[in-house]
Motif scaffolding. Structure first.
Motif, PDB file in Angstrom:
ATOM      1  N   GLU A 277     -14.518   6.736   6.662  1.00 40.12           N
ATOM      2  CA  GLU A 277     -13.519   5.816   7.187  1.00 40.12           C
ATOM      3  C   GLU A 277     -12.522   5.422   6.084  1.00 40.12           C
ATOM      4  OE1 GLU A 277     -13.125   5.148  10.269  1.00 40.12           O
ATOM      5  OE2 GLU A 277     -11.463   3.772   9.847  1.00 40.12           O
ATOM      6  N   LEU A 278     -13.033   5.207   4.886  1.00 44.05           N
ATOM      7  CA  LEU A 278     -12.145   4.841   3.769  1.00 44.05           C
ATOM      8  C   LEU A 278     -11.186   5.986   3.442  1.00 44.05           C
ATOM      9  CD1 LEU A 278     -14.788   3.039   1.531  1.00 44.05           C
ATOM     10  CD2 LEU A 278     -12.945   1.966   2.812  1.00 44.05           C
ATOM     11  N   ASP A 279     -11.672   7.226   3.577  1.00 37.79           N
ATOM     12  CA  ASP A 279     -10.787   8.388   3.349  1.00 37.79           C
ATOM     13  C   ASP A 279      -9.635   8.374   4.347  1.00 37.79           C
ATOM     14  OD1 ASP A 279     -12.358   9.319   1.283  1.00 37.79           O
ATOM     15  OD2 ASP A 279     -13.451  10.769   2.508  1.00 37.79           O
ATOM     16  N   LYS A 280     -10.000   8.048   5.618  1.00 39.01           N
ATOM     17  CA  LYS A 280      -8.941   8.012   6.655  1.00 39.01           C
ATOM     18  C   LYS A 280      -7.936   6.922   6.333  1.00 39.01           C
ATOM     19  CE  LYS A 280     -11.734   9.324  10.515  1.00 39.01           C
ATOM     20  NZ  LYS A 280     -12.591   8.632  11.444  1.00 39.01           N
TER      21      LYS A 280
ATOM     22  N   ARG B  33      -5.481   7.955   3.702  1.00 34.81           N
ATOM     23  CA  ARG B  33      -4.424   8.859   4.180  1.00 34.81           C
ATOM     24  C   ARG B  33      -3.328   8.092   4.905  1.00 34.81           C
ATOM     25  NH1 ARG B  33      -8.874  12.371   4.620  1.00 34.81           N
ATOM     26  NH2 ARG B  33      -9.248  11.901   6.816  1.00 34.81           N
ATOM     27  N   LYS B  34      -3.688   6.912   5.471  1.00 39.63           N
ATOM     28  CA  LYS B  34      -2.674   6.112   6.182  1.00 39.63           C
ATOM     29  C   LYS B  34      -2.150   4.962   5.311  1.00 39.63           C
ATOM     30  CE  LYS B  34      -4.792   6.882  10.689  1.00 39.63           C
ATOM     31  NZ  LYS B  34      -5.785   6.270  11.565  1.00 39.63           N
ATOM     32  N   HIS B  35      -2.499   4.934   4.028  1.00 37.01           N
ATOM     33  CA  HIS B  35      -2.092   3.871   3.084  1.00 37.01           C
ATOM     34  C   HIS B  35      -2.541   2.500   3.575  1.00 37.01           C
ATOM     35  CE1 HIS B  35       1.311   6.552   1.234  1.00 37.01           C
ATOM     36  NE2 HIS B  35       0.226   7.241   1.548  1.00 37.01           N
ATOM     37  N   ILE B  36      -3.730   2.410   4.115  1.00 33.01           N
ATOM     38  CA  ILE B  36      -4.244   1.124   4.611  1.00 33.01           C
ATOM     39  C   ILE B  36      -5.190   0.529   3.578  1.00 33.01           C
ATOM     40  CG2 ILE B  36      -5.701   0.026   6.368  1.00 33.01           C
ATOM     41  CD1 ILE B  36      -4.646   2.102   8.356  1.00 33.01           C
ATOM     42  N   TRP B  37      -4.933  -0.720   3.211  1.00 34.96           N
ATOM     43  CA  TRP B  37      -5.818  -1.442   2.286  1.00 34.96           C
ATOM     44  C   TRP B  37      -6.631  -2.420   3.117  1.00 34.96           C
ATOM     45  CZ3 TRP B  37      -6.281  -1.253  -3.097  1.00 34.96           C
ATOM     46  CH2 TRP B  37      -7.050  -2.263  -3.676  1.00 34.96           C
ATOM     47  N   ASN B  38      -7.845  -2.056   3.409  1.00 34.16           N
ATOM     48  CA  ASN B  38      -8.683  -2.925   4.241  1.00 34.16           C
ATOM     49  C   ASN B  38     -10.079  -2.920   3.639  1.00 34.16           C
ATOM     50  OD1 ASN B  38     -10.203  -4.206   6.130  1.00 34.16           O
ATOM     51  ND2 ASN B  38      -9.946  -2.659   7.735  1.00 34.16           N
TER      52      ASN B  38
END
Ligand code: GLV
Length: 311
Positions: free
Chosen positions: A113-116, A119-124
């Protein structure tokens, strides 16, 4: 008396050169340069072409170059009166331990999930509810040398480990199960399932829709045993429905995995090229030579395979 290396796709020259270096007195040959077939007493084999082994009428021992021996039994003419000795090697065990720990920890830490997100530049940083290791239930199918070692290593990291095998095992710290009810019990609780079973007629196709449906929703699969354990279309169905979150596969029905195979580009599948753990000639040749000496001295051979059980 000669030793024949039959390993068409596995660099037989390397095996032969280690054997020759350590035992210059032995007559080491590489298939198909067999010479007089009646001289062949020992075969060092990986995936031998069907019918070859049966043509050596004086063959006494086959040394399987892997832990699994299904590559021998798929030959319809396999000479069942010959002794089989398989590789049991600390490096092979360590390699599998490293592979299993790598992928279990990847799943435990939610890395797919962190890899995905990357790829979308999401910091969560709170991407999901995180389990502690002692809240994570892991199931291992197969408690041979490799499965037992992986079970103990995962338990040492505080995971709750259940293991399932054909015959009942006792392993400190591991819940060992057997039979259909044992299998169901393991499946009901395992959010990560690891397959390290031998491939036999009883285990072929065991990783199927019905088995996946018994796992908690969103479970993960690691198959480092054999491709024929898995019903491929059932895996895709269960990944697409969310019953499974992700699968790591090291083994396939057809190897190399064909270029056009759906697994390559499936974003919920990690493919590795049957290299979770690889037999290391540097250590395994000693085991082979020791067994040849034992045979010459009329002593029992080590690491033999029960042909009736298929492992
Ligand atoms: C590899 O697949 C082995 O059986 O050792």
């Amino acid at each position: 008396m000669a030793v024949l290396v039959i390993a068409p796709n596995e660099r037989p020259d390397i095996w032969a050169s280690y054997l020759r270096e350590l035992a210059p007195e032995l007559d080491i040959r590489i298939w198909p340069d067999t010479g007089d077939p009646d001289k062949i007493i020992y075969a060092v084999a990986w995936n031998p072409p069907a019918g070859i082994l049966a043509s050596f009428t004086n063959l006494k021992i086959i040394f399987s170059l892997g832990a699994g021996v299904d590559h021998l039994f798929k030959d319809p003419d396999f000479p069942t009166e010959v002794t089989i000795s398989r590789v049991i090697d600390p490096y092979l065990t360590a390699g599998m331990r490293e592979y299993v720990l790598l992928h279990v920890l990847k799943y435990h830490k939610n890395q797919p999930e962190l890899d995905k997100q990357q790829r979308k530049h999401i910091w969560n940083s709170r991407e999901n509810e995180r389990l502690q290791s002692d809240e994570r239930n892991i199931g291992i199918l197969g408690l041979g040398i490799l499965g037992t070692d992986c079970a103990k290593s995962l338990s040492a990291l505080n995971f709750n480990v259940k293991g399932w095998s054909r015959s009942m095992k006792v392993i400190p710290g591991i819940t060992c199960l057997t039979g259909l009810s044992g299998l169901n019990h393991l499946l009901n609780s395992s959010s990560i399932l690891i397959c390290l079973l031998p491939l036999t007629k009883d285990t072929e196709g065991i990783l199927n829709f019905s088995l996946f449906s018994k796992l908690p929703k969103g479970a993960y699969l690691i198959n480092a045993a054999r491709g024929n354990h898995l019903i491929e279309k059932d895996l895709i169905t269960c990944l697409d429905s969310g019953q499974l979150t992700h699968a790591t596969l090291d083994v396939f029905r057809k190897e190399p995995l064909p270029k056009e195979h759906i697994f390559w580009d499936h974003d919920k599948i990690t493919v590795t090229p049957h290299n979770a753990s690889i037999t290391d000639p540097r250590t395994v040749v000693y085991q082979i030579l020791e067994n040849i000496q034992r045979h010459l001295d009329a002593k029992p051979i080590s690491n033999t395979v029960d042909i009736k059980n298929g492992y």
